[in-house]
Scaffold this motif. Structure first.
Motif, short mmCIF file in Angstrom:
data_model
loop_
_atom_site.label_atom_id
_atom_site.label_comp_id
_atom_site.label_asym_id
_atom_site.label_seq_id
_atom_site.Cartn_x
_atom_site.Cartn_y
_atom_site.Cartn_z
N ALA A 70 -25.67 97.11 1.95
CA ALA A 70 -25.49 98.53 2.34
C ALA A 70 -25.27 99.40 1.11
O ALA A 70 -25.78 100.51 1.01
CB ALA A 70 -24.30 98.63 3.29
N ARG A 71 -24.50 98.85 0.15
CA ARG A 71 -24.24 99.61 -1.07
C ARG A 71 -25.51 99.83 -1.89
O ARG A 71 -25.75 100.90 -2.39
CB ARG A 71 -23.22 98.86 -1.92
N LYS A 72 -26.32 98.76 -1.94
CA LYS A 72 -27.58 98.86 -2.70
C LYS A 72 -28.48 99.91 -2.07
O LYS A 72 -29.11 100.72 -2.76
CB LYS A 72 -28.29 97.50 -2.71
N ASN A 73 -28.53 99.90 -0.71
CA ASN A 73 -29.38 100.87 0.00
C ASN A 73 -28.94 102.30 -0.30
O ASN A 73 -29.75 103.17 -0.59
CB ASN A 73 -29.33 100.63 1.51
N SER A 74 -27.59 102.51 -0.24
CA SER A 74 -27.09 103.87 -0.48
C SER A 74 -27.34 104.30 -1.92
O SER A 74 -27.59 105.46 -2.20
CB SER A 74 -25.61 103.98 -0.12
N ARG A 110 -20.29 88.89 5.62
CA ARG A 110 -19.78 90.27 5.56
C ARG A 110 -19.96 90.87 4.15
O ARG A 110 -20.44 91.99 4.01
CB ARG A 110 -18.29 90.26 5.94
N ILE A 111 -19.62 90.07 3.15
CA ILE A 111 -19.75 90.59 1.77
C ILE A 111 -21.21 90.88 1.45
O ILE A 111 -21.55 91.90 0.86
CB ILE A 111 -19.17 89.59 0.74
N LYS A 112 -22.10 89.96 1.89
CA LYS A 112 -23.53 90.14 1.64
C LYS A 112 -24.01 91.45 2.28
O LYS A 112 -24.75 92.23 1.66
CB LYS A 112 -24.31 88.96 2.25
#
Lengths: 94, 603
Positions: A85-89, A78-80
């Motif tokens: 997702a954060r990196k993508n955004s 989940r953390i990964k």
């Protein structure tokens, strides 16, 4: 607040979340490693002859550790996924 | 009684002094500002005395020379040997360092505090300090207005330095005005009488001001204004050094045995150093002249020569006393013995650690563990098991069948002797420490408070259980005897598991291990309930025995639950603030029940 300042604030918040996640992952890995070692020890113990009560107790402990490791693996995934997702955004913003 | 006389007298004398002399007002205000500056600096450095200081201190005091260096450096930086003493007492009380290391720090602090005289004599008298003081106060106040505790700390330190400078400035001004009105040197005394009288005066001044640093600054400024003779100034400096031990002794009154031993070492060091300085004053003066000339200090620069004298005689004290540290430790441990009276006392708590949040938390955790260790013995004896049996590899299941031997004990008396005082002290300490700590530590303190109350609850449940247990564990009826022995073994096995967990370094792993114990208990509880039902059905036990068995089963559950809660709370108090892994990985009640049920089916 200008857009640049807003983005800067957002970026620093994300960087902070990233640092916390890294620490969390490091700690999680260590705990999972310890649990794995303990499970291996118990499985070796299970192979040795002993009373049925003792064998049942060891098996019970293995079951507890297995379930804890499963939960840990889920948290890790989940953390990964959240980091990805954060990196993508972040990439989309820049 | 004494303060009722002394305080009004001090007010009267000061009031009269202010009325008759403006210079006296300046000097007194200078001393007050100087002392306030020291308080501000202490307040500022406390903001940095958390975990980082604890780690640094542990790493830098493992050898005597390191402790000595730590004492010198920290006192030089903080310019407050009393703050270093307070920190040392709190670390020593919490057993984070040993007495030898503590003594090393105190020796170093005595040497480090002499740098203050150099700063005042070399810098303070030669520049206009008030010019630096005022900007520092302004910057300090700005930092104080910040939300961050670390920035506030910087603010307090800057304010402290500002007030110190302002204090020195006023003392300097006061003495220079004074010299125009009255010549204090007419009261100068020479010879041995002068030496002794002025040593005593230095002691009294330090006891009143509670700071040798302030006394020395006063001496240097008076010397610079030629209000005292050089010879008398030296005696005053020796007196100030001895007088500072009074502060340490007063601080040790509320401290535990470790604090008292450290204060003893402080007293021995300063008294010896003072006596050596008095007896070898001529030798020291020759050394001051020779080294002073070598350092380029003018023959008539008495203020710098005083600073050099102060450093030299403290250095001489360290050189003389350092080889005797081990002897001193042994002597102090023999002289001030731990209280081995009937009742066990708190070991790690000290008033000094209350001002250092991280140390206070460590002390409270250690004391709670101490309380649990005592409870462990009481609970073990309460169910007639020896502590040694529980922590051994002996198979406890073997105890189920035979008639057991009762361990005779008065549980109330044991509670009063081993629990009551420590529990009371812990609760009081936790309340005070929590009030002084930041919100970050709130969870840890709440956990410790719960752990303490659970210890008491566990012992009370054992007390109830014991009433029937001692009777039925020796019963001639093998069925009821077996069930009561099962109770003993169940509690004994939990105690054994918890003893193993105590050695686990990682609190998260320890907390997760509690799940395994919970599963084990649940399995055994349902097994025991089935057996008891069977016994009632076949009439193997009387109805009275059956009701006792059911009621006491509830006490057993209560004892075990409290034992688990104590350990959960103890380990939780040691978690890092943002650690949530144990909550994410810990099993839910239904998962514990499922594993216990599955294990029961396999059996």
């Amino acid at each position: 607040m200008t857009n640049t300042k807003l983005f800067e604030k957002l970026r620093s918040l994300m960087a902070e979340a990233d640092r916390t996640d890294k620490k969390h992952i490091k700690k999680l890995r260590k705990v999972l490693h310890d649990l794995k070692d303990r499970q291996r020890e118990l499985q070796e113990k299970l192979q040795q002859p002993g009373s049925s009560d003792e064998q049942a107790r060891v098996q019970q402990e293995i079951d507890v550790i297995k379930l804890q490791r499963e939960k840990g693996a889920e948290v890790y995934q989940r953390i990964k996924a959240e980091r990805k997702a954060r990196k993508n955004s972040k990439g989309e913003q820049s | 009684m004494l303060s009722r006389i002394l305080l009004p007298s001090a007010f009267l004398i000061l009031g009269y002094g202010f009325w008759v002399s403006n210079s006296f007002k300046d000097i007194a205000a200078g001393v007050a500002l100087f002392l306030f500056g020291m308080l501000c600096m202490e307040q500022g450095f406390k903001a940095y005395s958390g975990g980082a200081l604890q780690r640094f201190l542990s790493a830098s005091t493992d050898r005597l020379w390191k402790s000595l260096t730590f004492g010198i450096v920290s006192t030089t930086l903080m310019q407050s040997s009393s703050l270093v003493s307070v920190i040392t007492i709190s670390f020593l009380s919490a057993e984070l360092i040993g007495l030898k290391q503590g003594i090393g720090i105190i020796f170093g602090a005595n040497l480090g505090t002499t740098t203050g005289a150099w700063v005042v004599a070399g810098f303070g008298l030669k520049v206009k300090l008030s010019a630096y003081a005022l900007p520092m106060l302004v910057f300090g106040v700005l930092f104080l207005m910040q939300a961050s505790q670390k920035l506030k700390g910087i603010g307090w330190v800057l304010m402290g330095i500002g007030f110190l400078f302002l204090g020195i400035h006023y003392m300097k001004e006061g003495f220079s005005d004074f010299s125009g009105q009255i010549d204090l040197t007419q009261y100068a005394m020479t010879g041995i009488a002068g030496l002794l009288v002025f040593t005593l005066m230095g002691m009294v001044a330090t006891v009143i001001m509670q700071s040798s640093h302030a006394t020395l600054t006063l001496i240097i400024t008076a010397l610079a204004a030629s209000q005292i003779s050089y010879e008398n100034a030296l005696a005053l400096a020796i007196g100030a050094n001895v007088g500072t031990t009074v502060t340490a002794m007063l601080g040790a009154i509320g401290a535990n045995i470790s604090g008292k031993r450290l204060a003893g070492a402080h007293l021995v060091f300063n008294l010896t150093t003072g006596l050596v300085a008095l007896f070898s004053i001529q030798l020291l003066l020759t050394a001051v002249d020779t080294i002073g000339a070598w350092l380029g200090i003018g023959a008539d620069d008495h203020t710098l020569k005083l600073a050099l004298f102060h450093t030299l005689f403290n250095l001489l004290g360290v050189v003389l006393m350092l080889p005797l540290v081990n002897t001193m430790v042994n002597w102090l441990e023999r002289l001030l013995k731990k209280d081995h009276s009937m009742s066990d006392r708190p070991r790690y708590l000290s008033e000094a650690s209350l001002s250092l949040p991280q140390v206070a938390l460590t002390a409270a955790t250690k004391e709670t563990k101490h309380l649990f260790s005592n409870a462990f013995t009481i609970i073990a004896h309460g169910i007639s098991l020896r502590r040694a049996t529980i922590v051994s590899d002996e198979d406890l299941q073997k105890l189920i069948e035979p008639r057991a031997k009762v361990i005779e004990m008065d549980l109330d008396e044991q509670y009063a002797r081993m629990i009551k005082d420590i529990y009371g002290a812990n609760i009081e300490f936790l309340s005070k420490a929590q009030a002084a700590a930041s919100h970050q530590h709130a969870n840890a303190y709440n956990s410790l408070r719960r752990a303490n109350t659970d210890v008491v609850s566990a012992i009370k449940a054992v007390k109830h259980l014991r009433k029937n247990l001692v009777h039925y564990m020796q019963s001639s009826n093998p069925h009821i005897r077996r069930e009561y022995n099962r109770f003993r073994v169940r509690i004994g096995e939990v105690l054994r598991s918890l003893a193993v967990l105590r050695d686990t370094d990682d609190s998260v792993v320890a907390l997760l291990s509690l799940d395994r114990i919970r599963v084990d208990i649940l399995g055994k509880e349902s097994e025991a309930a089935e057996v008891a039902d069977g016994l009632i059905r076949i009439g193997a036990i009387t109805s009275q025995m059956a009701t006792s068995l059911i009621n006491d089963g509830a006490y057993v559950r209560e004892v075990i639950q409290h034992l688990l809660d104590i350990n959960e709370d103890l380990h939780r108090s040691e978690l890092v603030f943002d650690d949530s892994i144990q909550d994410e990985l810990a099993l839910r009640a239904d998962e514990i029940a499922n594993i216990a049920k599955h294990a029961g089916e396999v059996r």
